[in-house]
Design a protein around this motif. Structure first.
Motif, PDB file in Angstrom:
ATOM      1  N   ALA A 172      60.125  42.376  55.995  1.00  0.00           N
ATOM      2  CA  ALA A 172      59.721  42.873  57.318  1.00  0.00           C
ATOM      3  C   ALA A 172      59.740  41.739  58.341  1.00  0.00           C
ATOM      4  O   ALA A 172      60.305  41.869  59.429  1.00  0.00           O
ATOM      5  CB  ALA A 172      58.319  43.492  57.236  1.00  0.00           C
ATOM      6  N   TRP A 173      59.151  40.618  57.967  1.00  0.00           N
ATOM      7  CA  TRP A 173      59.113  39.451  58.864  1.00  0.00           C
ATOM      8  C   TRP A 173      60.528  38.960  59.153  1.00  0.00           C
ATOM      9  O   TRP A 173      60.886  38.661  60.290  1.00  0.00           O
ATOM     10  CB  TRP A 173      58.251  38.363  58.226  1.00  0.00           C
ATOM     11  CG  TRP A 173      58.467  36.983  58.771  1.00  0.00           C
ATOM     12  CD1 TRP A 173      59.332  36.054  58.286  1.00  0.00           C
ATOM     13  CD2 TRP A 173      57.828  36.391  59.902  1.00  0.00           C
ATOM     14  NE1 TRP A 173      59.265  34.913  59.052  1.00  0.00           N
ATOM     15  CE2 TRP A 173      58.354  35.088  60.050  1.00  0.00           C
ATOM     16  CE3 TRP A 173      56.868  36.830  60.805  1.00  0.00           C
ATOM     17  CZ2 TRP A 173      57.944  34.232  61.065  1.00  0.00           C
ATOM     18  CZ3 TRP A 173      56.472  35.969  61.814  1.00  0.00           C
ATOM     19  CH2 TRP A 173      57.003  34.690  61.938  1.00  0.00           C
ATOM     20  N   LEU A 174      61.361  38.868  58.092  1.00  0.00           N
ATOM     21  CA  LEU A 174      62.726  38.360  58.273  1.00  0.00           C
ATOM     22  C   LEU A 174      63.529  39.254  59.208  1.00  0.00           C
ATOM     23  O   LEU A 174      64.315  38.771  60.036  1.00  0.00           O
ATOM     24  CB  LEU A 174      63.430  38.223  56.919  1.00  0.00           C
ATOM     25  CG  LEU A 174      62.951  37.037  56.081  1.00  0.00           C
ATOM     26  CD1 LEU A 174      63.561  37.089  54.682  1.00  0.00           C
ATOM     27  CD2 LEU A 174      63.298  35.708  56.744  1.00  0.00           C
ATOM     28  N   MET A 175      63.322  40.569  59.105  1.00  0.00           N
ATOM     29  CA  MET A 175      64.068  41.485  59.980  1.00  0.00           C
ATOM     30  C   MET A 175      63.671  41.271  61.439  1.00  0.00           C
ATOM     31  O   MET A 175      64.518  41.287  62.324  1.00  0.00           O
ATOM     32  CB  MET A 175      63.833  42.941  59.571  1.00  0.00           C
ATOM     33  CG  MET A 175      64.567  43.302  58.293  1.00  0.00           C
ATOM     34  SD  MET A 175      64.751  45.074  58.048  1.00  0.00           S
ATOM     35  CE  MET A 175      63.089  45.638  58.134  1.00  0.00           C
ATOM     36  N   VAL A 176      62.383  41.062  61.659  1.00  0.00           N
ATOM     37  CA  VAL A 176      61.927  40.864  63.044  1.00  0.00           C
ATOM     38  C   VAL A 176      62.453  39.538  63.594  1.00  0.00           C
ATOM     39  O   VAL A 176      62.977  39.473  64.713  1.00  0.00           O
ATOM     40  CB  VAL A 176      60.383  40.925  63.126  1.00  0.00           C
ATOM     41  CG1 VAL A 176      59.908  40.518  64.512  1.00  0.00           C
ATOM     42  CG2 VAL A 176      59.893  42.323  62.796  1.00  0.00           C
ATOM     43  N   VAL A 177      62.364  38.472  62.798  1.00  0.00           N
ATOM     44  CA  VAL A 177      62.812  37.170  63.305  1.00  0.00           C
ATOM     45  C   VAL A 177      64.333  37.170  63.500  1.00  0.00           C
ATOM     46  O   VAL A 177      64.858  36.562  64.441  1.00  0.00           O
ATOM     47  CB  VAL A 177      62.314  36.014  62.399  1.00  0.00           C
ATOM     48  CG1 VAL A 177      63.127  35.862  61.147  1.00  0.00           C
ATOM     49  CG2 VAL A 177      62.311  34.697  63.168  1.00  0.00           C
ATOM     50  N   GLU A 178      65.045  37.902  62.646  1.00  0.00           N
ATOM     51  CA  GLU A 178      66.504  38.002  62.835  1.00  0.00           C
ATOM     52  C   GLU A 178      66.836  38.759  64.121  1.00  0.00           C
ATOM     53  O   GLU A 178      67.824  38.445  64.793  1.00  0.00           O
ATOM     54  CB  GLU A 178      67.176  38.686  61.638  1.00  0.00           C
ATOM     55  CG  GLU A 178      67.303  37.817  60.396  1.00  0.00           C
ATOM     56  CD  GLU A 178      68.322  36.684  60.517  1.00  0.00           C
ATOM     57  OE1 GLU A 178      68.939  36.527  61.592  1.00  0.00           O
ATOM     58  OE2 GLU A 178      68.479  35.943  59.545  1.00  0.00           O
ATOM     59  N   LEU A 179      66.017  39.752  64.460  1.00  0.00           N
ATOM     60  CA  LEU A 179      66.230  40.458  65.740  1.00  0.00           C
ATOM     61  C   LEU A 179      66.126  39.457  66.896  1.00  0.00           C
ATOM     62  O   LEU A 179      66.961  39.465  67.809  1.00  0.00           O
ATOM     63  CB  LEU A 179      65.195  41.579  65.914  1.00  0.00           C
ATOM     64  CG  LEU A 179      65.161  42.197  67.315  1.00  0.00           C
ATOM     65  CD1 LEU A 179      66.438  42.986  67.590  1.00  0.00           C
ATOM     66  CD2 LEU A 179      63.944  43.086  67.501  1.00  0.00           C
ATOM     67  N   MET A 180      65.111  38.600  66.832  1.00  0.00           N
ATOM     68  CA  MET A 180      64.940  37.588  67.884  1.00  0.00           C
ATOM     69  C   MET A 180      66.162  36.667  67.942  1.00  0.00           C
ATOM     70  O   MET A 180      66.643  36.306  69.016  1.00  0.00           O
ATOM     71  CB  MET A 180      63.685  36.737  67.610  1.00  0.00           C
ATOM     72  CG  MET A 180      62.415  37.515  67.417  1.00  0.00           C
ATOM     73  SD  MET A 180      61.927  38.399  68.902  1.00  0.00           S
ATOM     74  CE  MET A 180      60.335  39.010  68.413  1.00  0.00           C
ATOM     75  N   ILE A 181      66.644  36.256  66.759  1.00  0.00           N
ATOM     76  CA  ILE A 181      67.784  35.332  66.703  1.00  0.00           C
ATOM     77  C   ILE A 181      69.045  36.011  67.248  1.00  0.00           C
ATOM     78  O   ILE A 181      69.772  35.441  68.073  1.00  0.00           O
ATOM     79  CB  ILE A 181      67.996  34.837  65.247  1.00  0.00           C
ATOM     80  CG1 ILE A 181      66.864  33.879  64.869  1.00  0.00           C
ATOM     81  CG2 ILE A 181      69.355  34.150  65.090  1.00  0.00           C
ATOM     82  CD1 ILE A 181      66.843  33.466  63.416  1.00  0.00           C
ATOM     83  N   PHE A 182      69.294  37.249  66.806  1.00  0.00           N
ATOM     84  CA  PHE A 182      70.498  37.956  67.281  1.00  0.00           C
ATOM     85  C   PHE A 182      70.420  38.211  68.790  1.00  0.00           C
ATOM     86  O   PHE A 182      71.432  38.133  69.487  1.00  0.00           O
ATOM     87  CB  PHE A 182      70.681  39.279  66.528  1.00  0.00           C
ATOM     88  CG  PHE A 182      71.426  39.117  65.224  1.00  0.00           C
ATOM     89  CD1 PHE A 182      72.805  38.968  65.205  1.00  0.00           C
ATOM     90  CD2 PHE A 182      70.755  39.103  64.018  1.00  0.00           C
ATOM     91  CE1 PHE A 182      73.494  38.808  64.008  1.00  0.00           C
ATOM     92  CE2 PHE A 182      71.437  38.944  62.816  1.00  0.00           C
ATOM     93  CZ  PHE A 182      72.811  38.787  62.811  1.00  0.00           C
ATOM     94  N   THR A 183      69.208  38.506  69.283  1.00  0.00           N
ATOM     95  CA  THR A 183      69.066  38.754  70.727  1.00  0.00           C
ATOM     96  C   THR A 183      69.346  37.480  71.519  1.00  0.00           C
ATOM     97  O   THR A 183      70.067  37.509  72.523  1.00  0.00           O
ATOM     98  CB  THR A 183      67.638  39.277  71.020  1.00  0.00           C
ATOM     99  OG1 THR A 183      67.405  40.441  70.223  1.00  0.00           O
ATOM    100  CG2 THR A 183      67.475  39.641  72.484  1.00  0.00           C
ATOM    101  N   ALA A 184      68.803  36.356  71.052  1.00  0.00           N
ATOM    102  CA  ALA A 184      69.051  35.071  71.734  1.00  0.00           C
ATOM    103  C   ALA A 184      70.533  34.707  71.654  1.00  0.00           C
ATOM    104  O   ALA A 184      71.126  34.247  72.633  1.00  0.00           O
ATOM    105  CB  ALA A 184      68.194  33.973  71.105  1.00  0.00           C
TER     106      ALA A 184
END
Lengths: 237, 190
Positions: free
Chosen positions: B138-150
Motif C-alpha cells: 500500500a505504501w509503495l503504491m502511494v509513493v510510486e504515484l508521487m514519483i510518477f507524478t513528479a
C-alpha cells in the motif's frame, strides 16, 4: 576523497562559424560514495562530459583528475591503463562480449590488465556476488534477461575494486521496474563507497542520486543535492 | 468521495470507532492524505444517516460503527467502477507557464527553476521508497504515484522547454490551410 575532479573544462568541436561548445567551463567534483546524475536536453554535453571523465576524449582544455591522476598529457596507453584500473563503464546496450560467459565478461578488464587469471576469476566472482548474481557466473549471455545483463555490466565495471562508475543511460533498454532494480544496485554501490556518475534523461532514475547536475548548451545551469536523511516524510505532500 | 469509501473499506473488515478509522486510513494510504478527526465524524454521521453504517451501541460514548449490507453493496460498486477524471484539476504551474509564455517573463528560467524544485521533490520520494518496507504494498503504491507524478511533471517541463525554444514560425512557414479560410472569407466580404 575526490575520485573525479573536473576544473574549468571546456570542449570545443569545429571552428569559426561552425564552432560548437560541447562543454563550457564545467567544474565538477565527485567524491567516494557520491552518486551524481547528469541531466539535460539532447546536445547539452552530457555524453561529452562522461567521455572526458573516462579519458575517451582528449581535445579539451582545463583540468581533469581521476583517482588522483591528472589526465592531461597522458598518452593513449597510459590512459587505457588508468581506465582499466580505476574507471568502470556501464552502457545502455551493456557492451558485453557475446562469445564469453558471465564470469568471463566480468573478469575481462583484469585479464586485459594481465592480472593473474585465477585472481581475476576470484575478483569477478566477488563482483558478481556484490551484484547478487553469483549464481549466473557460468551462464551464457543469451540465457539471462536484460536486467541481469546490466547487472553483469555493473559487476564488470567494479571488478578489481574500481572506485568510479560512469553510466550512460544504463536503464534505457529496460522497463521501469527492471530499471529501478539497476538503479538500486548502483545506489548500494555508492552507499558502499563507489563514486557513480550517471547520465540519464529519465527523472525517475536520476531520483536515486544524491546530486543532480543540469546541463544546457554545455554549461551547468543548476544542481540539486539531498541529504541522505531518514527523516523524510510524505505527510502533507 | 474517497474518505467515505475509505471508511467503508476499513469497516468492512471490522467495526471501529472514529479515531481508529482515522489512524487506519492514514496507515493504509502512507499518511499521504492526513484526515482530521472532524472530517471522520462528519462522514460517519452522513454514512449513518444514509444507512451505510450503524452504531453498534448508541449508548456507548466511544461510538463504534459497523458496516451495513447496504454499505457493503455501495463499497462493492465503488471498487468495481473505474474512476473517471473528466475535469482536469486546476493546475497552478500550467497557469504560470501559460501566462509566462504570453508575456515577457523569462520562460526558460521559470521552467528550469521548477524542474530543479520538482527534481528535488522526486529525490525525496525516491529516498522514502528506499527506506520503505518492501512488503508494504500500500505504501509503495502511494509513493510510486508521487514519483510518477513528479516524473510526468519533469517530462512535461522538458517538452515545454522544447516548445519555447522553437523558432517562431514566420508567415511563409505557415501551412496553406491556415491562410485558405482567410482568403475565402475575404472573397465573401467582397
Amino acid at each position: 576523497m575526490s575520485v573525479l575532479q573536473l576544473d574549468a573544462v571546456t570542449r570545443i568541436y569545429g571552428a569559426g562559424a561552425s564552432e560548437v561548445r560541447a562543454l563550457d567551463d564545467v567544474t565538477l567534483t565527485v567524491d567516494e560514495g557520491d552518486f551524481v546524475a547528469i541531466m539535460g536536453p539532447s546536445g547539452s554535453g552530457k555524453s561529452t562530459l562522461l567521455a572526458i571523465a573516462g579519458g575517451l576524449d582528449q581535445g579539451w582544455t582545463g583540468s581533469v583528475t581521476v583517482a588522483g591522476h591528472p589526465l592531461q598529457g597522458l598518452k593513449r596507453d597510459a590512459l587505457a591503463r588508468l581506465r582499466r584500473r580505476h574507471v568502470g563503464y556501464v552502457f545502455q546496450d551493456y557492451n558485453l562480449v557475446p562469445t564469453l560467459n558471465v564470469i568471463e565478461n566480468v573478469a575481462l578488464p583484469l585479464e586485459l590488465d594481465r592480472t593473474d587469471p585465477s585472481w581475476a576469476r576470484q575478483s569477478a566472482r566477488a563482483a558478481l556476488k556484490r551484484l547478487g548474481i553469483a549464481d549466473l557466473a557460468g551462464r551464457r549471455l543469451d540465457q539471462i534477461s536484460g536486467g541481469q545483463r546490466q547487472r553483469v555490466a555493473i559487476a564488470r565495471a567494479i571488478v578489481g575494486d574500481r572506485k568510479l562508475i560512469l553510466a550512460d543511460e544504463p536503464t534505457g533498454a529496460l522497463d521501469s521496474a527492471t530499471g529501478d532494480d539497476v538503479m538500486q544496485r548502483l545506489r548500494l554501490l555508492a552507499d558502499d563507497g563507489v563514486a557513480v556518475v550517471l547520465v540519464t534523461h529519465e527523472a525517475r532514475h536520476a531520483g536515486w542520486a544524491d546530486r543532480i547536475v543540469f546541463l544546457r548548451d554545455g554549461r551547468v545551469v543548476d544542481s540539486t543535492r539531498v541529504a541522505n536523511d531518514p527523516a523524510v516524510l510524505l505527510a502533507g505532500a | 468521495m474517497s474518505i467515505k469509501y475509505g471508511l467503508l473499506a476499513i469497516l468492512d473488515e471490522s467495526p471501529a470507532y472514529g479515531y481508529q478509522l482515522k489512524t487506519e486510513f492514514e496507515r493504509r494510504t502512507a499518511s499521504a492524505w492526513p484526515l482530521n478527526i472532524g472530517q471522520v465524524y462528519t462522514t460517519l454521521d452522513r454514512l449513518s444517516r444514509d444507512g451505510l453504517v450503524t452504531p453498534l451501541d448508541p449508548t456507548d460514548d466511544t461510538r463504534t460503527y459497523a458496516i451495513t449490507p447496504a454499505g457493503r453493496a455501495e463499497l462493492k460498486t465503488w471498487f468495481t467502477t473505474p474512476i473517471e477524471q473528466t475535469t482536469p484539476p486546476r493546475n497552478d504551474l500550467a497557469i504560470k507557464l501559460a501566462l509566462a509564455a504570453s508575456t515577457h517573463a523569462d520562460l526558460t528560467a521559470i521552467i528550469q527553476a521548477q524542474r530543479t524544485a520538482t527534481m528535488r521533490t522526486l529525490q525525496h520520494y525516491t529516498l522514502a521508497k528506499r527506506q520503505a518496507d518492501a512488503s508494504d504494498t500500500a505504501w509503495l503504491m502511494v509513493v510510486e504515484l508521487m514519483i510518477f507524478t513528479a516524473e510526468a511533471e519533469i517530462r512535461w517541463l522538458d517538452h515545454c522547454e522544447g516548445l519555447a525554444s522553437r523558432p517562431t514560425p514566420t508567415r511563409s512557414d505557415a501551412p496553406a490551410a491556415v491562410t485558405a479560410p482567410a482568403q475565402s472569407k475575404d472573397k465573401a466580404v467582397r
